[in-house]
Design a protein around this motif. Structure first.
Motif, mmCIF file in Angstrom:
data_model
loop_
_atom_site.group_PDB
_atom_site.id
_atom_site.type_symbol
_atom_site.label_atom_id
_atom_site.label_comp_id
_atom_site.label_asym_id
_atom_site.label_seq_id
_atom_site.Cartn_x
_atom_site.Cartn_y
_atom_site.Cartn_z
ATOM 1 N N ILE A 84 45.903 53.265 65.214
ATOM 2 C CA ILE A 84 46.277 53.100 63.798
ATOM 3 C C ILE A 84 45.590 51.877 63.211
ATOM 4 N N ASN A 85 45.626 50.777 63.921
ATOM 5 C CA ASN A 85 44.976 49.555 63.436
ATOM 6 C C ASN A 85 43.471 49.757 63.256
ATOM 7 N N PHE A 86 42.845 50.414 64.226
ATOM 8 C CA PHE A 86 41.419 50.694 64.151
ATOM 9 C C PHE A 86 41.104 51.552 62.927
ATOM 10 N N CYS A 87 41.836 52.620 62.754
ATOM 11 C CA CYS A 87 41.648 53.523 61.627
ATOM 12 C C CYS A 87 41.878 52.792 60.293
ATOM 13 N N ASN A 88 42.886 51.967 60.263
ATOM 14 C CA ASN A 88 43.245 51.248 59.046
ATOM 15 C C ASN A 88 42.150 50.274 58.602
ATOM 16 N N THR A 89 41.368 49.763 59.549
ATOM 17 C CA THR A 89 40.270 48.862 59.171
ATOM 18 C C THR A 89 39.212 49.587 58.342
ATOM 19 N N TYR A 90 39.147 50.891 58.459
ATOM 20 C CA TYR A 90 38.167 51.679 57.703
ATOM 21 C C TYR A 90 38.731 52.250 56.411
ATOM 22 N N ILE A 91 39.991 52.664 56.427
ATOM 23 C CA ILE A 91 40.515 53.341 55.236
ATOM 24 C C ILE A 91 41.464 52.477 54.408
ATOM 25 N N HIS A 92 41.924 51.382 54.969
ATOM 26 C CA HIS A 92 42.778 50.415 54.255
ATOM 27 C C HIS A 92 44.030 51.071 53.651
ATOM 28 N N ASN A 93 44.632 51.941 54.446
ATOM 29 C CA ASN A 93 45.859 52.617 54.017
ATOM 30 C C ASN A 93 46.664 52.939 55.270
ATOM 31 N N GLU A 94 47.693 52.143 55.515
ATOM 32 C CA GLU A 94 48.487 52.249 56.745
ATOM 33 C C GLU A 94 49.089 53.642 56.922
ATOM 34 N N ARG A 95 49.666 54.176 55.868
ATOM 35 C CA ARG A 95 50.318 55.493 55.946
ATOM 36 C C ARG A 95 49.302 56.590 56.293
ATOM 37 N N ALA A 96 48.154 56.542 55.650
ATOM 38 C CA ALA A 96 47.104 57.532 55.929
ATOM 39 C C ALA A 96 46.576 57.375 57.357
ATOM 40 N N ALA A 97 46.443 56.126 57.806
ATOM 41 C CA ALA A 97 45.993 55.870 59.178
ATOM 42 C C ALA A 97 46.982 56.466 60.185
ATOM 43 N N GLU A 98 48.265 56.308 59.928
ATOM 44 C CA GLU A 98 49.286 56.895 60.805
ATOM 45 C C GLU A 98 49.164 58.414 60.845
ATOM 46 N N GLU A 99 48.933 59.022 59.704
ATOM 47 C CA GLU A 99 48.788 60.489 59.631
ATOM 48 C C GLU A 99 47.551 60.965 60.399
ATOM 49 N N ILE A 100 46.452 60.249 60.223
ATOM 50 C CA ILE A 100 45.212 60.611 60.912
ATOM 51 C C ILE A 100 45.405 60.532 62.420
ATOM 52 N N VAL A 101 45.995 59.448 62.882
ATOM 53 C CA VAL A 101 46.213 59.266 64.323
ATOM 54 C C VAL A 101 47.189 60.321 64.849
ATOM 55 N N SER A 102 48.203 60.642 64.100
ATOM 56 C CA SER A 102 49.126 61.711 64.507
ATOM 57 C C SER A 102 48.384 63.034 64.645
ATOM 58 N N ASP A 103 47.489 63.306 63.712
ATOM 59 C CA ASP A 103 46.688 64.534 63.778
ATOM 60 C C ASP A 103 45.790 64.555 65.017
ATOM 61 N N VAL A 104 45.246 63.407 65.370
ATOM 62 C CA VAL A 104 44.396 63.311 66.562
ATOM 63 C C VAL A 104 45.223 63.608 67.811
ATOM 64 N N PHE A 105 46.391 63.011 67.904
ATOM 65 C CA PHE A 105 47.251 63.281 69.064
ATOM 66 C C PHE A 105 47.671 64.745 69.120
ATOM 67 N N LEU A 106 47.985 65.320 67.990
ATOM 68 C CA LEU A 106 48.366 66.735 67.949
ATOM 69 C C LEU A 106 47.198 67.610 68.412
ATOM 70 N N ALA A 107 45.994 67.308 67.963
ATOM 71 C CA ALA A 107 44.818 68.072 68.382
ATOM 72 C C ALA A 107 44.582 67.939 69.887
ATOM 73 N N CYS A 108 44.793 66.750 70.414
ATOM 74 C CA CYS A 108 44.629 66.542 71.858
ATOM 75 C C CYS A 108 45.651 67.356 72.643
ATOM 76 N N TRP A 109 46.885 67.374 72.191
ATOM 77 C CA TRP A 109 47.914 68.150 72.885
ATOM 78 C C TRP A 109 47.598 69.647 72.794
ATOM 79 N N THR A 110 47.228 70.096 71.623
ATOM 80 C CA THR A 110 46.937 71.512 71.406
ATOM 81 C C THR A 110 45.762 71.986 72.258
ATOM 82 N N ASN A 111 44.780 71.124 72.441
ATOM 83 C CA ASN A 111 43.551 71.489 73.165
ATOM 84 C C ASN A 111 43.474 70.891 74.567
ATOM 85 N N ARG A 112 44.596 70.485 75.104
ATOM 86 C CA ARG A 112 44.618 69.728 76.363
ATOM 87 C C ARG A 112 43.896 70.417 77.517
#
Length: 79
Positions: free
Chosen positions: A36-64
């Motif tokens: 989240i912190n890494f993502c936030n350095t690029y998009i400067h939006n904590e809530r959006a960074a959390e959503e993006i990271v959640s999507d990444v984890f969901l994709a990893c679980w789905t495609n495990r």
């Protein structure tokens, strides 16, 4: 490979090979905030960074099953 990377690799393998929810949960807790912190350095939006990271984890679980050969889950997640 550092001890941390090694433990992440074991959790990743457990998650991918055995659909181990507990291992995936541990991966989430170990990597979530840093990602989240890494993502936030690029998009400067904590809530959006959390959503993006959640999507990444969901994709990893789905495609495990297809991700079992990833050697460095931490590097993979940052990509």
């Amino acid at each position: 490979m550092s001890q941390t990377d090694s433990s992440l690799h074991v959790l990743w393998r457990q998650t991918c090979a055995y659909s181990d929810k507990k291992s995936f949960e541990l991966l989430f807790y170990k990597l979530n905030r840093c990602l989240i912190n890494f993502c936030n350095t690029y998009i400067h939006n904590e809530r959006a960074a959390e959503e993006i990271v959640s999507d990444v984890f969901l994709a990893c679980w789905t495609n495990r099953e297809r991700l079992i050969d990833i050697e460095s889950p931490k590097k993979y997640m940052y990509m």
